[in-house]
Design an enzyme around this catalytic site. Sequence first.
Site, PDB file in Angstrom:
ATOM      1  N   CYS A  95       0.830  -1.205   0.000  1.00  0.00           N
ATOM      2  CA  CYS A  95       0.000   0.000   0.000  1.00  0.00           C
ATOM      3  C   CYS A  95       0.867   1.259   0.000  1.00  0.00           C
ATOM      4  CB  CYS A  95      -0.989  -0.021   1.166  1.00  0.00           C
ATOM      5  SG  CYS A  95      -2.336   1.187   0.973  1.00  0.00           S
ATOM      6  N   HIS A 184      -3.771  -4.833   0.806  1.00  0.00           N
ATOM      7  CA  HIS A 184      -3.265  -5.131   2.148  1.00  0.00           C
ATOM      8  C   HIS A 184      -3.231  -6.635   2.413  1.00  0.00           C
ATOM      9  CE1 HIS A 184      -2.849  -1.151   4.050  1.00  0.00           C
ATOM     10  NE2 HIS A 184      -3.789  -0.786   3.188  1.00  0.00           N
ATOM     11  N   GLU A 186      -1.578  -8.316   4.537  1.00  0.00           N
ATOM     12  CA  GLU A 186      -1.452  -8.705   5.939  1.00  0.00           C
ATOM     13  C   GLU A 186      -2.805  -8.929   6.605  1.00  0.00           C
ATOM     14  OE1 GLU A 186      -1.821  -4.190   6.140  1.00  0.00           O
ATOM     15  OE2 GLU A 186      -1.076  -5.709   4.745  1.00  0.00           O
TER      16      GLU A 186
END
Length: 207
Positions: A95, A184, A186
């Site tokens: 990002c 994203h 994660e």
Amino acid sequence: MKHIATWIRECDAILFDRVFGAYPGVRVWNARVETPPGRVDGLLLTGGSDISREFLRQSVPDPGLIENPDPARDAWEFAAVPPALDQRLPLFAICRGLQVLNVALGGTLHLDVPNHNHLKFQNVQPLHYAEGAVLQIPRVNSSHHQALDRIASGLEIEAWCADDNVIEQARLRDHPFVLGVQYHPERDPLYQSLFDAFVHHMHHAVP
């Protein structure tokens, strides 16, 4: 033990703890709270607030478009990128991290991108991949209001948003592993393969 240098926001720490808990031979050093060792095996650029105006390579006609800048973080990350590339370390940019990578290499940003700040943890955005892109995930989450504009020399676009062609994934040409994604990974185990690739290249990098 392999060592990763990074800067992770407090609100994201638990997510990256889960991600890297899958790799017992990896230590993550968060420069927000501790000083990474002088020699590391990989650089992770994570999500966060906008890049400060003074680090951008473009005019900013409306300073209000820069949200919650963190100059200390910018200084650390922009100082960390050139030696990581010179040493050919594996680098994974997420990002804001992809935006930092592009700016550090000479690129610019769209400072206000509409309709790319969907609810977190939802995989809602379809992607269109370039031919030959190795790591492909058909639909990804989206939580950003800036994105890549002029692409820095050496970066190759691997994926775009299928709806509006906003750049969502890029790779540095002629480097063992420098991957950047605008989404994203994660936030969902669906994307663990991206971290697998990052860690794999750390373990197999030529010193």
